[in-house]
Design a protein around this motif. Structure first.
Motif, PDB file in Angstrom:
ATOM      1  N   UNK A 127       0.846  -1.194   0.000  1.00  0.00           N
ATOM      2  CA  UNK A 127       0.000   0.000   0.000  1.00  0.00           C
ATOM      3  C   UNK A 127       0.883   1.246   0.000  1.00  0.00           C
ATOM      4  N   UNK A 128       0.483   2.225  -0.785  1.00  0.00           N
ATOM      5  CA  UNK A 128       1.125   3.539  -0.756  1.00  0.00           C
ATOM      6  C   UNK A 128       0.067   4.547  -0.351  1.00  0.00           C
ATOM      7  N   UNK A 129       0.269   5.204   0.795  1.00  0.00           N
ATOM      8  CA  UNK A 129      -0.638   6.249   1.263  1.00  0.00           C
ATOM      9  C   UNK A 129      -0.086   7.581   0.768  1.00  0.00           C
ATOM     10  N   UNK A 130      -0.910   8.327   0.046  1.00  0.00           N
ATOM     11  CA  UNK A 130      -0.516   9.650  -0.457  1.00  0.00           C
ATOM     12  C   UNK A 130      -1.307  10.702   0.313  1.00  0.00           C
ATOM     13  N   UNK A 131      -0.614  11.488   1.117  1.00  0.00           N
ATOM     14  CA  UNK A 131      -1.239  12.503   1.970  1.00  0.00           C
ATOM     15  C   UNK A 131      -1.597  13.721   1.127  1.00  0.00           C
ATOM     16  N   UNK A 132      -2.908  13.999   1.020  1.00  0.00           N
ATOM     17  CA  UNK A 132      -3.436  15.115   0.231  1.00  0.00           C
ATOM     18  C   UNK A 132      -3.859  16.223   1.187  1.00  0.00           C
ATOM     19  N   UNK A 133      -3.450  17.450   0.908  1.00  0.00           N
ATOM     20  CA  UNK A 133      -3.852  18.590   1.736  1.00  0.00           C
ATOM     21  C   UNK A 133      -5.333  18.886   1.491  1.00  0.00           C
ATOM     22  N   UNK A 134      -6.147  18.607   2.493  1.00  0.00           N
ATOM     23  CA  UNK A 134      -7.599  18.769   2.396  1.00  0.00           C
ATOM     24  C   UNK A 134      -7.978  20.198   2.032  1.00  0.00           C
ATOM     25  N   UNK A 135      -7.282  21.191   2.600  1.00  0.00           N
ATOM     26  CA  UNK A 135      -7.646  22.590   2.403  1.00  0.00           C
ATOM     27  C   UNK A 135      -7.286  23.137   1.028  1.00  0.00           C
ATOM     28  N   UNK A 136      -6.174  22.710   0.474  1.00  0.00           N
ATOM     29  CA  UNK A 136      -5.710  23.320  -0.778  1.00  0.00           C
ATOM     30  C   UNK A 136      -6.070  22.523  -2.029  1.00  0.00           C
TER      31      UNK A 136
END
Length: 177
Positions: free
Chosen positions: A122-131
């Motif tokens: 698994x690769x988790x890609x952290x996405x900025x919720x606000x931008x």
């Protein structure tokens, strides 16, 4: 002396003697020759080696002109910041984690990923919720702590909101990781 004449003298002094000379001349009303207020230090003459190959010394070093290297492919079991390149390089199951730094549940889930590790494959890609409103709209994300699995084409295959139980175990069970 007329204003135009003074301006002409000052401009000529700047061109010939530098700013210091212009200030000295304008302060004296344009009368006579004035020495520059600041002296310049001469630069040392270039050595024969520097003069023999001007092209080599003028060219920037390769590390200065090299473009930013492409991100290394994310390996299975990885937790990385989102970018289009990181998504394309993701190995195994790609999961977008819509994270907000101000969200306590997001921070708790991130801490659990870092402490427990990301499941193998698994690769988790952290996405900025606000931008990243564009990605939120594309995947139908309305709440931070949402995780979306995507296929190789970037299409959503599953969605889970980990707000009530922000843990790796809960996310793994809900998404079948």
């Amino acid at each position: 002396m007329k204003r135009a004449t003074v301006v002409g003298i000052v401009v000529a002094a700047v061109l010939v003697g530098g700013v210091g000379a212009a200030v000295a001349i304008s302060a004296s009303g344009g009368a006579g020759e004035a020495a520059p207020a600041m002296s310049r230090t001469a630069e040392p003459a270039p050595s024969e080696t520097e003069m023999s190959d001007p092209v080599e010394s003028a060219a920037p070093a390769p590390e200065e002109t090299a473009a930013e290297p492409a991100p290394a492919p994310a390996s299975p079991g990885a937790y990385v910041d989102y970018s289009d390149a990181a998504l394309a390089a993701a190995e195994g199951t790609a999961v977008l984690f819509f994270h907000a730094p101000w969200c306590p549940q997001c921070r708790a889930l991130e801490e659990d990923f870092l402490a427990s590790g990301v499941p193998d494959g698994v690769t988790i890609l952290k996405v900025d919720f606000d931008s990243r409103q564009d990605l939120r709209q594309k995947y139908g994300v309305t709440l931070q702590t949402t995780l979306v699995t995507v296929d190789e084409a970037g299409a959503k295959t599953a969605l889970h909101v980990a707000y009530d139980e922000p843990s790796v175990a809960a996310v793994s069970a809900a998404l079948g990781l």
